[in-house]
Scaffold this active site. Sequence first.
Site, PDB file in Angstrom:
ATOM      1  N   LYS A 162       0.718  -1.095   0.052  1.00 47.59           N
ATOM      2  CA  LYS A 162       0.069   0.120   0.013  1.00 47.59           C
ATOM      3  C   LYS A 162       0.736   1.210  -0.056  1.00 47.59           C
ATOM      4  O   LYS A 162       0.496   2.376  -0.687  1.00 47.59           O
ATOM      5  CB  LYS A 162      -0.950  -0.139   1.141  1.00 47.59           C
ATOM      6  CG  LYS A 162      -2.142  -1.065   1.013  1.00 47.59           C
ATOM      7  CD  LYS A 162      -3.280  -0.683   2.254  1.00 47.59           C
ATOM      8  CE  LYS A 162      -4.409  -1.662   1.844  1.00 47.59           C
ATOM      9  NZ  LYS A 162      -4.309  -2.869   1.631  1.00 47.59           N
ATOM     10  N   ARG A 187      -5.131  -9.046 -10.147  1.00 47.67           N
ATOM     11  CA  ARG A 187      -5.820 -10.562 -10.395  1.00 47.67           C
ATOM     12  C   ARG A 187      -7.284 -10.237 -10.954  1.00 47.67           C
ATOM     13  O   ARG A 187      -7.648  -9.378 -11.054  1.00 47.67           O
ATOM     14  CB  ARG A 187      -5.857 -11.225  -9.310  1.00 47.67           C
ATOM     15  CG  ARG A 187      -6.591 -10.764  -8.024  1.00 47.67           C
ATOM     16  CD  ARG A 187      -6.876 -11.571  -6.918  1.00 47.67           C
ATOM     17  NE  ARG A 187      -7.056 -10.850  -5.584  1.00 47.67           N
ATOM     18  CZ  ARG A 187      -8.377 -10.475  -5.483  1.00 47.67           C
ATOM     19  NH1 ARG A 187      -9.428 -10.483  -6.149  1.00 47.67           N
ATOM     20  NH2 ARG A 187      -8.643  -9.876  -4.126  1.00 47.67           N
TER      21      ARG A 187
END
Length: 660
Positions: free
Chosen positions: A116, A296
Amino acid sequence: MLRKLLIANRGEIAVRVIRTAKALGYRTVAVYSEADAKALHVELADEAVCIGPAQVSASYLNSDAILDAARKTGADCVHPGYGFLSENAAFATACKDAGLVFVGPPASAIELMGSKRRSKIAMQEAGVPVVPGYEGPVKGKSATDDELIAAANDIGYPLMIKASAGGGGRGMRLVENESELADSIKRARSESKQAFGDDELILEKAVIEPRHVEIQVFADSHGNAVYLGERDCSVQRRHQKVVEEAPSPFVTPELRQAMGEAAVKAALACHYEGAGTVEFLVDRHRNFYFLEMNTRLQVEHPVTELITGQDLVAWQLTVAEGRPLPLAQNDIRLNGHAIEVRLYAEDPAHGFTPQTGPLLTFKPAEGEGLRFDTGVRSGDTITPHYDPMLAKVIAWGQNRDEARRRLIRALEDTTVFGVTTNRYFLSRIIANDTFGAGEATTAFLQQAFVDDPSLKPQAPDLRQLALAACVFDHGISGQTAWSNAPATMTPIKLASGDAVVELLVTRRGNRVSFSQGDAQHSLELIHRSEGRLCMIDNGVRQTCQYHRDGDSLYLQAFGQAWSVRDITHQPAQTAGGVGSGRIQATMDGAIIDVLVAAGQRVRQGATLVVLEAMKMEHPVKADRDGVVGAVHASQGDQVKRSQLLVEITADETAEQENDA
């Protein structure tokens, strides 16, 4: 040309990938744990390889075993699905080193977007809007506790502490004021270290009651990148998505374009390839901020497929083969509306406790605009080892209300017997007025929905008990349910959970009356066939679905499901609701603690054993006062639902006191 695809996953996503791959002519290879030997994805694949025991660390997270399965079968490409190794940069690299094509982005993109802190810095440099916050003192260095505390005063409250490597709400804390900060940092670090092996934290200004809107992006190796609209994932419980829909009822065409272009910038900035999702928080003024990028295919990708008419797994395989994207941005059109919910084996009325055991019946509803993505079928067993999702239920409509109606009906008409599900909870959300108005934010379930009946235990009412009594009556058989014999009155005793109810049943031909104290109800029975009871209730002809398993009965009617046990011929319990003393496992799981020993005196309600299932702990408690006669479980044991764990004999001292 790629020819044989290994799917490094299980369950519904493995089934979904196999079906597209087969349609495109690929040979398919499934991998499975010992617990999944009879799973649907194993049956559907052309070949399958067992990669280890049930524990995910020894099977679905065992990259060496998966790569060995690819070598054995001659697979030339690997699809990771979602979860497990799908966002593991080391696995993507290992596939490449083994000469396999990884159906996903480059390892460098996975690694960057898995942090992050680093991804947020990269997005700032790419010109993508981010939430104001603090990522560390200098580029490449994580912040200490003192540095985070100092930065928090500059950001202001409320703020969010986030694990840099996190996901799913773990390592995340909302801090309302300075007095909570130090302890929250400590707990977030500990949780992050335990969950991800990394305790790096960042701070962000809290966006209060935002929308969670994500953009589906695709990029290829030729420098092309597009966005395929947005998905609104605002309805969440503990930072876990519950409902996903496309398009968002809050997003305007102008905002869609701005967010889409920002998402494409994000993809190009990390040299992305394949399917990805850029997640944003959107405030009430439609300002949007980068949250994270999932490298993904998302769980909720079917809603995008339904409104674009595209097969995103087919797109993934196209990109993996080195070909250009199938469509340019101007060729992508959005049509209608789609909503997805996740059908779980869990009990919302008891804290969303995961449910395990045999799936006696699983029959998805059928109808226009419906899609079920599932990896289970009737006869399967829901184990404690994996995520308890049974299916993704998706409905498409020409408009949002049509999609909502279809989804509610699909949930009400889907038959699931054997395990408790969140089906009623989901249908109540979709029917809720706040959701219907398109006004649900990330605070919706914690605020507007907190008192919903689906979140509280509901004992079967007299009408539901009456239906159960009809099925249990051994006099019903064939198509003509009841004879014209003289009226008879029969007592029946039913148990639901801890409650026991006694009914008096009176039959007069096809009309049956039921009384419970002063309450009465009657039904006219039309016919009964295997698993279906047709009746007239208050002048309305309806059908009840059921499945009988010995003295246990599972029923579904009126949009709800319930279960009861026939205890008419069981010995009566002692006064005060005292149980049998035979303490059984409430679900399949592992014994992680045994708190009592033989000869120990215990009180009703005391925790005897702690059972772990699906990464949650569940106390197993005494159902009576007494003395522990025998303990049949040890720490580390794997047990089945209803397996005897502890026996409690009557406490003679307590009984003598009661008699006195």
